[in-house]
Design an enzyme around this catalytic site. Structure first.
Site, short mmCIF file in Angstrom:
data_model
loop_
_atom_site.label_atom_id
_atom_site.label_comp_id
_atom_site.label_asym_id
_atom_site.label_seq_id
_atom_site.Cartn_x
_atom_site.Cartn_y
_atom_site.Cartn_z
N ASP A 7 0.87 -1.16 0.00
CA ASP A 7 0.00 0.00 0.00
C ASP A 7 0.92 1.23 0.00
O ASP A 7 2.12 1.11 0.28
CB ASP A 7 -0.88 -0.03 1.24
CG ASP A 7 -1.77 1.19 1.36
OD1 ASP A 7 -2.29 1.67 0.34
OD2 ASP A 7 -1.92 1.70 2.49
N MET A 8 0.39 2.41 -0.28
CA MET A 8 1.25 3.59 -0.35
C MET A 8 1.06 4.52 0.86
O MET A 8 1.98 4.76 1.63
CB MET A 8 1.00 4.35 -1.65
CG MET A 8 2.00 5.47 -1.89
SD MET A 8 1.79 6.23 -3.52
CE MET A 8 0.35 7.26 -3.22
N ASP A 9 -0.15 5.04 1.02
CA ASP A 9 -0.41 5.98 2.11
C ASP A 9 -0.40 5.25 3.45
O ASP A 9 -1.20 4.33 3.67
CB ASP A 9 -1.76 6.67 1.89
CG ASP A 9 -1.76 7.53 0.64
OD1 ASP A 9 -1.08 8.57 0.64
OD2 ASP A 9 -2.42 7.15 -0.35
N LYS A 141 -10.34 0.26 -2.88
CA LYS A 141 -10.38 -0.55 -1.66
C LYS A 141 -11.57 -0.08 -0.80
O LYS A 141 -11.89 1.10 -0.80
CB LYS A 141 -9.08 -0.36 -0.86
CG LYS A 141 -7.82 -0.76 -1.63
CD LYS A 141 -6.57 -0.38 -0.83
CE LYS A 141 -5.30 -0.62 -1.63
NZ LYS A 141 -4.07 -0.25 -0.91
N ASP A 166 -1.98 -0.88 5.97
CA ASP A 166 -2.08 -0.20 7.27
C ASP A 166 -3.52 0.12 7.67
O ASP A 166 -3.74 0.82 8.66
CB ASP A 166 -1.27 1.10 7.27
CG ASP A 166 -1.95 2.20 6.47
OD1 ASP A 166 -2.43 1.91 5.35
OD2 ASP A 166 -2.01 3.33 6.96
#
Length: 218
Positions: A7-9, A141, A166
């Site tokens: 995931d990125m953020d 998502k 996260d």
């Protein structure tokens, strides 16, 4: 395991505060009353969904929803470039897994245009094999679309990959796509979804703890 999909953020960059600032500035300038209670409802949404959410409650004049969404995105990119927001240890971990033979994917609800800015900021562009943004998917998502697309681009099956997430919505997306998930909980105390492993630092991930391609505990 042949790949790890990030995931990125909240995993590559600590960006929740940056999104919050950008949304308050942009939507606030249009007369939107951005409250903490309502903002919580938008945290797992795509930027298109967030813009629609605020417009339906506080409709503004003279600018389209798409224009306002792009204003938010531009401000987030500016803040990413300005702020110290890279998650500690992410580059070292990616370098380590690359040397171990893993491919690397990024699967995010964020718009595509933000991803290159994040990868440059973290100095990991050269380590990432593929990126998948919910901007180009029918659903973001917690639906599995971005992960299914990442698997397709990597030419791998779900049992050959593991996701690092996260948030509960991200974990659900990865699990629905068939991946095992490592929960990165450094900035989140609200993870309730069951995962293969939970860590608060990339230094905590021991390769001996990663699942094999054969079935493992969930």
């Amino acid at each position: 395991m042949k790949a790890i999909i990030f995931d990125m953020d909240g995993v590559i960059v600590d960006s929740e505060k940056l999104w919050s600032q950008a949304e308050r500035e942009v939507f606030g300038s249009l007369g939107v009353q951005v409250t903490n209670d309502l903002s919580i409802l938008t945290q797992s949404m795509t930027t298109t969904e967030v813009t629609k959410f605020w417009y339906e409650r506080f409709p503004w004049l003279h600018k389209s929803e798409e224009e306002v969404e792009q204003m938010v995105i531009a401000r987030v990119i500016q803040l990413i470039n300005e702020e110290d927001c890279v998650i500690s240890g992410i580059k070292n971990f990616m370098e380590k897994i690359t040397k171990e033979g893993f491919k690397i994917g990024v699967a995010t609800n964020s718009p595509y245009s933000i991803i290159p800015a994040v990868l440059r900021k973290a100095n990991i562009s050269h380590l990432v094999d593929t990126i998948s943004s919910a901007e180009f998917e029918e659903n973001g998502k917690p639906q599995p679309d971005v992960y299914l697309n990442a698997l397709k681009k990597l030419n791998l099956t779900a049992d050959q990959c593991i996701a690092i997430e996260d948030s509960n919505s991200g974990i659900r997306a990865a699990k629905t796509a068939g991946l095992k998930v490592i929960a990165f909980s450094k900035y989140s105390s609200m993870i309730v979804e069951e995962t293969y492993l939970e860590v608060q630092s990339f230094e905590d991930i021991d390769f001996k703890l990663l699942p094999s391609s054969s079935p493992a505990r969930t």
